[in-house]
Design an enzyme around this catalytic site. Structure first.
Site, PDB file in Angstrom:
ATOM      1  N   LYS A 578     134.885 -57.358  17.750  1.00 29.43           N
ATOM      2  CA  LYS A 578     135.920 -56.344  17.912  1.00 29.43           C
ATOM      3  C   LYS A 578     136.941 -56.688  18.982  1.00 29.43           C
ATOM      4  O   LYS A 578     137.831 -55.902  19.286  1.00 29.43           O
ATOM      5  CB  LYS A 578     135.326 -54.952  18.123  1.00 29.43           C
ATOM      6  N   LYS A 681     135.569 -49.138  20.690  1.00 31.09           N
ATOM      7  CA  LYS A 681     135.480 -48.510  19.361  1.00 31.09           C
ATOM      8  C   LYS A 681     136.420 -47.311  19.243  1.00 31.09           C
ATOM      9  O   LYS A 681     137.119 -47.169  18.243  1.00 31.09           O
ATOM     10  CB  LYS A 681     134.041 -48.084  19.067  1.00 31.09           C
TER      11      LYS A 681
END
Ligand code: ADP
Ligand code: ASP
Ligand code: MG
Length: 814
Positions: A578, A681
């Protein structure tokens, strides 16, 4: 009478020659046969090699000569063990003559085209003699006839023009008065009026066979080769190509003109004139149907019959304002090329008449440049036109089919497929007969391009994906296993042919263009080449396969830094790493727009909630016009596991250890426990909702103790957990006293994001969140009171791998 032609590979080895004997034997039972043969496979190339070496005073020509002798001797020993002395002396004399010729070339270091044709004639002279002797030796009524005594040409050496009037007469006369069961003739070679050896052009044995077949008006011409017919594309380049059963003369001519080497282009003309069907068959698989080229009506719905390509093309562009409206430029251009005996493969002219483009074999580019600049010297000096522009290293791709003229949108289909795959097209030509559309492209795109077009026109329902995976730890390994297990199912159920072409861990990498053997990949990887991030990228780029997808299963920032390179080469990126999407907003935006610009998929569903469809759902909401108002989520499977397992009976340290052991945390658990992972996130969720946010803007309320936050490495961190047990127990007890549970919550609302450990009251959707589950609640315009909730396992190798798997399959549906 029937004509059978056997190419180089068919007569190239003892085992194939035995097959030739069996095939001829079948025909001889019912008819007299003419057998036209090429040189033993590879001999023409070896003769050329020897000639060039001798010419450049390289004594190694002797080595090439020995190879040539050995190849023939091997066949003689195996198939003519008790040969007569006359056979032996013919072969020995040929070897001696050949050696003398090469010595001569060496001595004067000159290899004229005339000498070259004489040199090459040895190949077919030897093969035809030996093959005829093999039949005689086996008791057949066989004879070798030198076609140089029948086929007369002009003296344009290396690709001489046939004098059909005389040759046809010679052939008819000879075969009228000589009736043997088997007549073996050398292909490719002929003689000029002055009695010099000439050749009909590389691959010319097919032509010899057609010349003889049409002179005798035989019922059928068979070309026996190493593939089962003329294929929808070169089967050596396009794995999914299939043989074309029936094809017209014109279509076959177009395909062979544009590179389908299986048939030498001039071969068709004599057969077409006399309407003789040409049957292409495979010597090693004689029962395969092959291809019939004829005038028969073809019952096939497909508008396209085949695709071919010519490589090593140079594009010549003559342009200038002085060309407009003045006739005669093209005439002079083509006269110049013709005078230099340069074959034109393709012509295009813009309707403005401002420029004309011609595709030729790039070996002639220098010669063409000199001749054309010279021919237009006056116009160039007076600046009416520019000096000739020459572009090298190009290829021509042609799609061919008679029915094309009756179908609309074929060129649209062709060029949109190329455009989508980022293939830039230099020039386009469509034959006036509308039997072919050709495009000039970069040479190193041609393999990719052939496969793209083949997929588009012949495999419309199926698609191949070429996967390159970096990172084969816990998750990567599962992913590879899932593909191994599902490969056949995907092929039958979704018409997706997924092959893993490249694999890498931090130390080694392996590649296999036809797909890595997934039953053995671990062992193969151990002995792979040294891996670097850039080395892996370069391999993927230079393989240049269509539908290439790079899959990042690492947590490595260096790998994430390469996404832009992949995307701008139209290589899709699927990431569970990510770092890129939670890096700087500029980089994130740049990646998204690069993906759009180069038509490359960029999917990272597993960045949030592992295999849960969080981003996909969010995207669908946004795309359909919904507006995200706020997001509340528990996004860390590891933190959820930790706080679900933690109580007064077990120490916080032990719980974290356990989570790490189970693989629920990152190798460095601080990434999870510091909240950074969750912050990344929620950042991605906010960005995907359309809000510009940087990681630093997210409020991160720490719950770790002072020394835990300051720990310098993993072991120091574990030590701090032990020492600060009281701090963690306090957090637990305080929550418990209020009847609450601890959950690590990420939230976004009104441009602000926050991550913090929160005390959750009973009745809240987060309260009963089990194990390592994740939950995401989207409050939107359409879901203002009751949020859209996605809940389920949010960590674990198997679910993350299946999330990646889904993203990869999704690229196939783009
Ligand atoms: P031979 O030695 O029998 O004359 P060639 O090498 O000249 O054989 O021609 C056969 C080869 O042509 C095949 O092995 C294949 O690589 C190549 N080829 C190129 N395009 C096609 C096509 N469309 N169909 C079949 N073969 C093709
Ligand atoms: N032997 C010649 C060549 O290699 C002719 C042929 O094979 O058709 O080009
Ligand atoms: Mg050939």
């Amino acid at each position: 009478m029937i004509v059978l032609k056997f190419g180089g590979t068919s007569v190239g080895s003892v085992s194939n020659l035995k097959r030739v004997i069996d095939i001829v034997d079948q025909y001889v039972k019912s008819d007299n046969v003419i057998v036209v043969v090429s040189a033993l496979g590879g001999i023409t190339d070896l003769l050329l090699e020897a000639g060039h070496k001798a010419q450049t005073k390289d004594i190694e020509y002797k080595t090439s000569l020995s190879k040539i002798k050995d190849r023939h001797s091997d066949v003689l020993t195996a198939l003519l063990p008790n040969k007569s002395t006359s056979v032996d002396s013919f072969v020995q004399k040929s070897f001696t003559d050949l050696e003398l010729l090469l010595d001569g070339i060496f001595l004067i270091n000159e290899l004229s085209v005339k000498t070259q044709d004489r040199l090459l004639s040895f190949g077919e002279l030897l093969s035809s003699f030996i093959i005829a002797e093999i039949f005689i030796n086996r008791g057949y009524d066989a004879i070798c006839k030198n076609s140089q005594e029948l086929i007369l040409t002009d003296n344009s050496y290396t690709s001489a023009q046939v004098n059909f009037e005389i040759s046809n007469k010679n052939i008819a006369k000879y075969f009228n008065s000589n009736k043997h069961k088997i007549n073996v003739l050398p292909g490719f070679i002929a003689k000029s009026e002055s009695g010099e050896s000439t050749t009909l052009g590389r691959g010319g044995s097919d032509y010899t066979a057609a010349i003889i077949a049409s002179a005798l008006n035989v019922s059928e011409l068979f070309i026996w080769t190493d593939v089962s017919g003329m294929y929808t594309a070169n089967p050596k380049i396009v794995k999914n190509a299939s043989p074309i059963k029936n094809i017209s003369y014109q279509e076959a001519m177009e395909l062979s003109h544009f590179g389908a080497k299986v048939l030498y282009p001039p071969t068709i003309q004599p057969a077409l004139k006399t309407n003789i069907p040409i049957h292409i068959k495979n010597t090693t698989r004689p029962d395969d149907f092959g291809t019939i080229i004829s005038n028969e009506e073809i019952n096939n719905q497909n508008a396209i019959r085949g695709i071919s390509n010519v490589s090593d093309v140079a594009l010549l562009t003559l342009q200038g304002s002085g060309m407009i409206g003045i006739p005669g430029f093209s005439k002079r251009l083509f006269e110049t090329l013709s005078r230099e005996k340069i074959n034109v493969i393709l012509i295009t002219q813009a309707s403005s008449e401002h420029s004309i483009c011609v595709g030729i074999n790039q070996g002639f580019a220098d010669k063409a440049k000199k001749a054309i600049d010279n021919a237009f010297d006056y116009e160039i000096k007076t600046e009416k036109i520019d000096p000739l522009i020459v572009e090298m290293d190009l290829s021509i791709i042609a799609i061919v089919g008679d029915p094309m003229k009756d179908h609309q949108g074929i060129s649209g289909k062709m060029f949109s497929a190329l455009g989508r795959n980022n293939i830039s097209v230099r020039a386009i030509a469509q034959g006036a007969s509308e039997k072919n559309i050709s495009a000039v492209i970069k040479g190193n795109d041609s393999e990719k391009c052939l496969n793209i077009l083949h997929e588009r026109f012949f495999e419309s329902k199926s698609k191949s994906l070429n996967i390159f995976i970096a990172g084969v730890g816990n998750v990567g390994e599962r992913l590879v296993e899932q593909f191994n297990k599902q490969h056949d199912f995907l092929k039958t159920r979704s018409k997706l042919n997924v092959n893993i072409i490249g694999l890498s861990n931090s130390k080694k990498m392996i590649f296999d263009k036809s797909g890595i053997d997934l039953n053995n990949w671990k062992k193969l990887l151990q002995s792979g080449e040294r891996a670097t991030v850039n080395g892996f990228y370069e391999k993927v780029r230079t393989y240049n396969l269509r539908n290439s997808i790079f899959v990042d299963v690492t947590a490595n920032p260096d790998v994430a830094n390469f996404y832009k390179n992949y995307l701008s080469n139209s290589i899709g990126v699927v990431a569970c790493n990510k770092i890129a999407c939670s890096g700087s907003l500029d980089y994130y935006k740049d990646l998204k727009s690069t993906a759009l610009k180069f038509n490359a998929s960029f999917f990272y569903e597993t960045n949030v909630g592992a295999g849960l469809p969080v981003l996909n759902t969010l995207n669908n909401l946004v795309l359909s016009g919904d507006k995200i108002l706020s997001i509340h989520a528990v996004l860390s499977g590891s933190l959820n596991f930790i706080f679900n397992s933690f109580n007064e009976d077990i120490s916080f340290h032990d719980v974290v250890r356990e989570a790490a052991k189970e693989g629920y945390t990152e190798p460095d658990p601080r990434i999870d426990l510091s909240g950074v992972d969750v912050a990344r996130k929620i950042l991605i969720l906010a960005r995907e909702s359309g809000f510009d946010l940087e990681l630093e803007e997210i409020e991160n309320v720490p719950f770790l103790s002072e020394s835990g936050l300051k720990s310098k490495d993993v072991s120091e961190f574990y030590e701090s957990l032990k020492n600060d047990e009281e701090h963690y127990q306090n957090l637990f007890v305080k929550a418990k006293e209020k009847g609450c549970r601890l959950k690590y919550v990420a939230s976004y609302s009104g441009g602000k994001a926050r991550v913090a450990l929160e005390e959750i009251e009973p009745g809240h959707p987060f309260f009963n969140l089990e194990g390592k589950d994740n939950i995401v609640m989207f409050y939107t315009d359409r879901y203002p009171d009751q949020p859209m909730i996605i809940k389920g396992a949010g960590a674990g190798a198997e679910v993350t791998a299946s999330g990646l798997f889904a993203d990869i399959i999704r690229t196939g549906n783009q």
